[in-house]
Scaffold this motif. Structure first.
Motif, PDB file in Angstrom:
ATOM      1  N   SER A  90      -8.369 -54.899  11.647  1.00 42.31           N
ATOM      2  CA  SER A  90      -8.917 -56.065  10.954  1.00 42.31           C
ATOM      3  C   SER A  90      -9.071 -57.263  11.882  1.00 42.31           C
ATOM      4  N   SER A  91      -8.600 -57.125  13.112  1.00 40.95           N
ATOM      5  CA  SER A  91      -8.668 -58.267  14.037  1.00 40.95           C
ATOM      6  C   SER A  91      -9.884 -58.193  14.958  1.00 40.95           C
ATOM      7  N   THR A  92     -10.787 -57.293  14.702  1.00 38.97           N
ATOM      8  CA  THR A  92     -11.934 -57.123  15.603  1.00 38.97           C
ATOM      9  C   THR A  92     -12.984 -58.219  15.415  1.00 38.97           C
ATOM     10  N   PRO A  93     -13.832 -58.424  16.433  1.00 41.32           N
ATOM     11  CA  PRO A  93     -14.908 -59.421  16.326  1.00 41.32           C
ATOM     12  C   PRO A  93     -15.813 -59.190  15.123  1.00 41.32           C
ATOM     13  N   SER A  94     -16.058 -57.938  14.800  1.00 40.84           N
ATOM     14  CA  SER A  94     -16.938 -57.659  13.661  1.00 40.84           C
ATOM     15  C   SER A  94     -16.344 -58.208  12.373  1.00 40.84           C
ATOM     16  N   ASN A  95     -15.029 -58.066  12.231  1.00 39.47           N
ATOM     17  CA  ASN A  95     -14.407 -58.576  10.999  1.00 39.47           C
ATOM     18  C   ASN A  95     -14.340 -60.101  11.004  1.00 39.47           C
ATOM     19  N   HIS A  96     -14.147 -60.676  12.160  1.00 34.17           N
ATOM     20  CA  HIS A  96     -14.209 -62.143  12.251  1.00 34.17           C
ATOM     21  C   HIS A  96     -15.566 -62.626  11.745  1.00 34.17           C
ATOM     22  N   ALA A  97     -16.601 -62.047  12.292  1.00 34.66           N
ATOM     23  CA  ALA A  97     -17.956 -62.508  11.968  1.00 34.66           C
ATOM     24  C   ALA A  97     -18.267 -62.299  10.487  1.00 34.66           C
ATOM     25  N   LEU A  98     -17.902 -61.139   9.982  1.00 38.73           N
ATOM     26  CA  LEU A  98     -18.248 -60.834   8.596  1.00 38.73           C
ATOM     27  C   LEU A  98     -17.433 -61.672   7.614  1.00 38.73           C
ATOM     28  N   THR A  99     -16.174 -61.870   7.923  1.00 38.32           N
ATOM     29  CA  THR A  99     -15.319 -62.689   7.059  1.00 38.32           C
ATOM     30  C   THR A  99     -15.844 -64.127   7.012  1.00 38.32           C
ATOM     31  N   GLN A 100     -16.200 -64.630   8.169  1.00 33.80           N
ATOM     32  CA  GLN A 100     -16.742 -65.992   8.213  1.00 33.80           C
ATOM     33  C   GLN A 100     -18.079 -66.065   7.469  1.00 33.80           C
TER      34      GLN A 100
ATOM     35  N   ILE B  48      -8.279 -65.056  11.473  1.00 30.71           N
ATOM     36  CA  ILE B  48      -9.692 -65.370  11.641  1.00 30.71           C
ATOM     37  C   ILE B  48      -9.904 -66.852  11.398  1.00 30.71           C
ATOM     38  N   PRO B  49     -10.380 -67.573  12.419  1.00 30.99           N
ATOM     39  CA  PRO B  49     -10.547 -69.019  12.279  1.00 30.99           C
ATOM     40  C   PRO B  49     -11.552 -69.389  11.186  1.00 30.99           C
ATOM     41  N   VAL B  50     -11.313 -70.540  10.607  1.00 30.28           N
ATOM     42  CA  VAL B  50     -12.211 -71.040   9.567  1.00 30.28           C
ATOM     43  C   VAL B  50     -13.281 -71.862  10.256  1.00 30.28           C
ATOM     44  N   THR B  51     -14.507 -71.412  10.166  1.00 28.29           N
ATOM     45  CA  THR B  51     -15.572 -72.018  10.969  1.00 28.29           C
ATOM     46  C   THR B  51     -16.683 -72.622  10.120  1.00 28.29           C
ATOM     47  N   ASN B  52     -17.482 -73.435  10.795  1.00 31.91           N
ATOM     48  CA  ASN B  52     -18.769 -73.849  10.247  1.00 31.91           C
ATOM     49  C   ASN B  52     -19.783 -72.772  10.606  1.00 31.91           C
ATOM     50  N   LYS B  53     -20.985 -72.947  10.072  1.00 32.79           N
ATOM     51  CA  LYS B  53     -22.008 -71.925  10.324  1.00 32.79           C
ATOM     52  C   LYS B  53     -22.375 -71.809  11.803  1.00 32.79           C
ATOM     53  N   ASP B  54     -22.224 -72.929  12.538  1.00 34.57           N
ATOM     54  CA  ASP B  54     -22.583 -72.868  13.968  1.00 34.57           C
ATOM     55  C   ASP B  54     -21.445 -72.278  14.808  1.00 34.57           C
TER      56      ASP B  54
END
Length: 575
Positions: free
Chosen positions: A95-105, A239-245
């Motif tokens: 669950s710590s992969t880049p794909s999950n980061h991107a999709l979760t965000q 997974i960090p909480v991000t803005n769209k950018d």
RNA sequence: GGUGGGGUAGCUCAGCUGGUUAGAGCGCAGGACUCAUAAUCCUGAGGUCGUGAGUUCAAGUCUCACUCUCACUACCA
């Protein structure tokens, strides 16, 4: 043939899983996946380690390693344990992969655009000594109700009262023991599940094929009124909480998404990783648009396996995420929820080291033994008690005596009297008619139990088919006929050998190692091992006359009373 | 405390919308067989279906009360 998407609840990264975890999600999912593949369905079976959250951080800290390293190491261990239990994940992700980061965000962004996310401020205990916010459970103190001195912030273990950590007298951090704790304001994102309650209720009501356990838990939460849930936490690892950018959202430095928000999303992200690594198409499994996936009711059937504690997240929270996104995501069709395997009156417990863990289990018995026993005694309707005596009984009786001995007796007899070749001759009589009738009712019954994910019943039916083989041999008694009429003996042996092959074929989802030994000894080519039974009456004459077979070594060594005594001593069961 | 499951043969469990003598596996007793890992096959014993009321022509199956037990209870995951 259809497409069947299967997921097992993600095992948490914190330590090797015990047999209860295995029996309640990964093992039945694997048995189901294997059976469906044998029936010719296209299966995608996904699992992954769930790596975020406070316990992961603390475990890494205790081990004195970086949390990322810790997770990598534990992921490899769990992956190896799964492989040793012969779990046939198509992909075992993280669950710590880049794909999950991107999709979760991504999900957080679209949910917010749809008005389903709100920022709110709440109070949380902060430990100065630990330099971190503490989940309620990690704050301890004296219970205001019963004066118990080690009450947890969420509930007192002594009197059972539900607590708020703020109510504790003399609160301290259970991480460091420090009493330098204080209540601070903290802002978090909340998922407005309450706005989705009606849609969720309709969806749950329309669901078919869920066990009562799953439906009743989901409806219970809806009946009590679905509350909005915080989907972020004050943690560094996650997974960090991000803005769209991609920049960090203002006020969310040092915060990450809550594990329960990103864990189910990992089912999809792991599928993406699987697709990327294998050149497959993940969208045909997960998207319902563009003629892909589940369009028009055809296509993917999605089945989730989990313990009962996970139902709320899979039946309510994750669907809120998917439906709330407004995007065409595939929702689960069937939730298969399990109760617990209990251990001499209590629960298996990782923290208290109660019970047997996956790595220990394989030290004392082969994976087939566990697979059979835990599936045949799956905690489907109720919590299921695990005892060493029951384990011994089901292995010795079902595997060694009923199946193993059957294979042994007929293959050896064939070797001794018929040169290890499938013999010709003989006329089918009463015994043969009885056997065919038995198979004609039992095999379809077995298939339907698998399709309905009724594991105990499927195992009982499998066993009954094995037992029918022994009964057939008693009726046909080739050893008796051999003295006066070799041809009549031949048909008994021939049918018996065909049964061995059938039993091997049927055993594949459950006890893959033994099944392979049987089928190899019977010289059955790989592509003849599927569950395309066709006319069942032909099964008993499927092997060509003259086909060479051999007697496999003893398939299942018995569990001795001394073993049970030894294990009882080592693992603290019994009494 | 609240909510939801459970309490069926010595043990582990099946019993759908109530309907003839309540089922399975293990264990136990007896018998059969001898190819086989002293395995297998057959037969049998064993249950007033947690307790007490109630509804019904009929209840393990519905209602109520009681009791025991387990789980969930939203910041452990």
């Amino acid at each position: 043939m259809s497409k069947i998407l299967i997921t097992s609840a993600l095992p948490y990264i914190n330590g090797v899983k015990h047999l209860g975890n295995l029996a309640g999600s990964m093992l039945p999912a694997d048995v189901y996946a294997r059976a469906m593949r044998l029936m010719g369905h296209e299966v995608l079976y996904i699992c992954a380690t769930d790596e975020h959250g406070t316990p992961a951080e603390l475990a890494a800290q205790a081990a004195g390693v970086d949390v990322g390293q810790y997770c990598t190491q534990m992921h490899e261990e769990q992956k190896a344990a799964g492989a040793q239990f012969k779990l046939t994940f198509d992909y075992f992700g993280r669950s710590s992969t880049p794909s999950n980061h991107a999709l979760t965000q991504h999900f957080a962004h679209v949910l917010e655009e749809n008005g389903l996310i709100e920022e709110r401020v709440s109070q949380q205990v902060y430990s100065n000594a630990d330099g971190r916010f503490l989940p309620d459970r990690y704050v301890e103190g004296t219970c205001p109700n019963c004066d118990f001195e080690k009450a947890r912030g969420d509930q007192c273990d002594n009197c059972g009262k539900l607590l708020d950590p703020i109510d504790l007298i003399n609160p301290y951090s259970s991480v460091s023991g420090s009493t330098d704790v204080e209540v601070r304001d903290t802002n978090h994102l909340y998922l407005k599940q309450s706005d989705m309650a009606d849609k969720l209720r309709d969806w749950v009501n329309a669901a078919e094929g869920w066990p009562p356990l799953a439906t009743s838990i989901a409806l219970k939460w809806l009946d009590e009124g679905l509350r909005d849930r915080a989907i972020t936490r004050d943690l560094k690892w996650g997974i960090p909480v991000t803005n769209k950018d991609g920049s960090v959202r203002e006020g969310f430095e040092g915060k990450v998404f809550y594990v329960w928000f990103d864990a189910p999303i990992e089912y999809i992200a792991a599928s993406q990783d699987w697709a990327a690594e294998t050149g497959n198409d993940w969208e045909s499994w997960w998207r319902t648009d563009n003629g892909k996936g589940d369009k028009d009711g055809e296509g993917v059937q999605y089945v989730q396996f989990m313990g009962k504690d996970n139902v709320a997240f899979h039946a309510l929270s994750f669907p809120t995420t998917l439906i709330g996104s407004g995007e065409p995501w595939k929702l689960v069709d069937h939730i298969k929820a399990f109760n617990w395997v209990t251990w001499y009156g209590g629960k298996f417990s990782t923290s208290e080291k109660r019970g047997v863990f996956m790595d220990q289990a394989l030290d004392i018995a082969p994976s087939d033994y566990w697979r059979w026993h835990l599936t045949a005694n799956a905690p489907e309707g109720n919590d299921a008690a695990f005892t060493w005596e029951e384990f011994q009984a089901s292995v010795n009786s079902d595997l060694a005596n009923v199946l193993g001995n059957f294979v042994n007796r007929i293959t050896k007899y064939c070797g001794g009297k018929f040169e290890g070749k499938v013999p010709a001759g003989g006329e089918p009589g009463e015994a043969e008619a009885w056997l065919v009738a038995e198979l004609e009712t039992r095999i379809p019954q077995l298939v339907s139990y698998y399709e309905a994910r009724e594991f105990r019943k499927a195992m009982a039916e499998t066993r009954a088919i094995w037992a029918a083989g022994n009964e057939y041999l008693t009726q046909a008694a080739p050893w008796t006929h051999y003295k006066t009429d070799v041809e009549q003996a031949a048909i008994g042996v021939r049918y018996g050998l065909n049964l061995v092959a059938l039993f091997g074929v049927l055993a594949q989802p459950i006890i893959p190692d033994a099944a392979d030994k049987i089928l190899s000894a019977m010289n059955i080519p790989e592509d003849n091992r599927t569950w395309n039974f066709g006319d069942i009456a032909n099964i008993v004459e499927a092997l060509p006359i003259g086909h060479e077979i051999s007697a496999p070594d003893v398939l299942f060594a018995k569990i001795e009373d001394t073993d049970v005594a030894d294990w009882t001593e080592r693992f603290g069961g019994g009494a």
